[in-house]
Structure formats: C-alpha cells, structure tokens
Design a protein around this motif. Sequence first.
Motif, mmCIF file in Angstrom:
data_model
loop_
_atom_site.group_PDB
_atom_site.id
_atom_site.type_symbol
_atom_site.label_atom_id
_atom_site.label_comp_id
_atom_site.label_asym_id
_atom_site.label_seq_id
_atom_site.Cartn_x
_atom_site.Cartn_y
_atom_site.Cartn_z
ATOM 1 N N VAL B 4 65.145 22.315 34.082
ATOM 2 C CA VAL B 4 64.444 22.224 35.356
ATOM 3 C C VAL B 4 63.326 21.200 35.207
ATOM 4 O O VAL B 4 62.478 21.326 34.310
ATOM 5 N N SER B 32 68.741 30.372 43.440
ATOM 6 C CA SER B 32 67.428 30.943 43.725
ATOM 7 C C SER B 32 66.356 30.141 43.007
ATOM 8 O O SER B 32 66.545 29.737 41.858
ATOM 9 N N ALA B 34 62.157 30.496 42.378
ATOM 10 C CA ALA B 34 60.920 31.259 42.536
ATOM 11 C C ALA B 34 59.741 30.351 42.217
ATOM 12 O O ALA B 34 59.772 29.595 41.252
ATOM 13 N N LEU B 49 60.118 33.684 46.775
ATOM 14 C CA LEU B 49 61.468 33.509 46.231
ATOM 15 C C LEU B 49 62.337 32.915 47.321
ATOM 16 O O LEU B 49 62.431 33.466 48.423
ATOM 17 N N ARG B 97 67.346 29.826 38.959
ATOM 18 C CA ARG B 97 68.465 30.499 38.303
ATOM 19 C C ARG B 97 69.715 30.359 39.152
ATOM 20 O O ARG B 97 69.654 30.147 40.355
ATOM 21 N N GLN B 101 72.833 35.326 37.891
ATOM 22 C CA GLN B 101 72.083 35.213 36.648
ATOM 23 C C GLN B 101 70.749 35.911 36.801
ATOM 24 O O GLN B 101 70.178 35.950 37.875
ATOM 25 N N ASN B 102 70.257 36.448 35.704
ATOM 26 C CA ASN B 102 68.928 37.035 35.713
ATOM 27 C C ASN B 102 67.896 36.087 35.122
ATOM 28 O O ASN B 102 66.726 36.180 35.430
ATOM 29 N N THR B 103 68.349 35.194 34.247
ATOM 30 C CA THR B 103 67.430 34.337 33.522
ATOM 31 C C THR B 103 66.893 33.242 34.418
ATOM 32 O O THR B 103 67.639 32.558 35.105
ATOM 33 N N LEU B 104 65.568 33.081 34.420
ATOM 34 C CA LEU B 104 64.909 31.987 35.121
ATOM 35 C C LEU B 104 64.659 30.847 34.154
ATOM 36 O O LEU B 104 64.173 31.071 33.045
ATOM 37 N N TYR B 105 64.971 29.636 34.594
ATOM 38 C CA TYR B 105 64.655 28.435 33.828
ATOM 39 C C TYR B 105 63.494 27.741 34.539
ATOM 40 O O TYR B 105 63.574 27.449 35.726
ATOM 41 N N PHE B 106 62.454 27.462 33.764
ATOM 42 C CA PHE B 106 61.227 26.967 34.363
ATOM 43 C C PHE B 106 61.034 25.473 34.200
ATOM 44 O O PHE B 106 61.448 24.876 33.192
#
Lengths: 114, 115
Positions: B4, B32, B34, B49, B97, B101-106
């Motif tokens: 990201v 998504s 956030a 979100l 994400r 998926q649950n994992t957020l990439y920042f």
Amino acid sequence: GDSVTQKEGLVTLTEGLPVMLNCTYQTIYSNAFLFWYVHYLNESPRLLLKSSTDNKRTEHQGFHATLHKSSSSFHLQKSSAQLSDSALYYCALSDPQGGRALIFGTGTTVSVSP
Amino acid sequence: GALVYQYPRRTICKSGTSMRMECQAVGFQATSVAWYRQSPQKTFELIALSTVNSAIKYEQNFTQEKFPISHPNLSFSSMTVLNAYLEDRGLYLCGARGNSQNTLYFGAGTRLSVL
C-alpha cells in the motif's frame, strides 16, 4: 462494543532478555482474529502475527503468540530481544468475516538497550 | 506481495485550508479501506471504513463533512481533511484489505502539520 487492552505503555529491557507484551480483548465474536502489528518510525505498520485456532501458537521472526479464548488473551513473546526490536507494537482485533475495520489497542513502545 | 502506497508522506497546510491524501493498493484488490489517525498518545483512532459498493461508515467524532472519502475502484482511495486546524495535526494512515481477508495492509502514513 469490541475492545483491545494493552496494559503496558512502555517496556524497556536489555538486549538478550525475554520480552512479553500483554494483550487482552473483549468481543462479541466467538471466532474473532487477533493480530500483532509492529510500527517502526517513518515506516508502514507491518503485520507481525495473526492468530490461528484456540490454544495454537503462531510464530514469525522469532516472535510468538497463542490465542487463549478462555482468558481472551493474545500475548506476544520473544525469548531474546534484539536492538532492532525497538518499535511500537499494536495488538488488534477483527471480526471473523473481515467486514469491519480492525480495532487496535493503545500500543506498547518497546525500547531495547545494549 | 501486497503493498500500500500512501502519499504525500508529509504535508503542511495553513489553518483553515484543506489537504488531500491518497492511498494506492498494489498486488491485491482493496475492497475495504480503513482510515486511521494516530493520536499524540500513539493510539490508532479509526476515522472511517470504506467498502466498495457500500456506504462509508464513519466513527463517532468523525464526519463526512470534515473528512470526505473517495473509494472509486479496487486500488485507490483518498481522504480530504477540510478546514484543517491545529487539532487535526497528526499521522493519518490508510489500511487496505481484500475481499474475505482480515489482514490490513498499511501505507506509511501522511503526516499533517497545520500552521
């Protein structure tokens, strides 16, 4: 509502010693996921660990954590801290389907000295 | 891998003016996004979100009128801070994400200073 608690704001320790960061949570979801993110200054917060099934240990880069639903905990541990481990560590919670944003704890600053 | 990119990394604006920050997902489809603000105490405050094809959900104390968000496709999102004042200073982070998926990439964040 959902929440994550990290009781230590700052952890200072000497290189080579073990470290444990506490994380407890509250959620309405029986199958919530827990995460540990590490945030170095001027970098992106990076995923360190993601929880697996109840009572199963997950490991990455020398760190490990075990999800314990009975105590609503996901503590982060490392047997021997390194200078490069100095950073901000966040515990976070997600609903099972990933339909909501992550809920973060307040973060723990880890400072490792020689 | 999933990456990201967030830009600008730093920005300074005059009090009462507005600034826009952007978030680009590479290597996955960002269904998504956030947006968070890191408080002076280092806490991640969730602003909103955004999910493609759904209404953007803002958290309490954050409004669309102050922080309008655009999420036009599966790789891009932007957020504007309108009429920025001193209390809006801080590090703004986007986390993206993919579907299921649950994992957020920042992203690395946009640090906003207000003069």
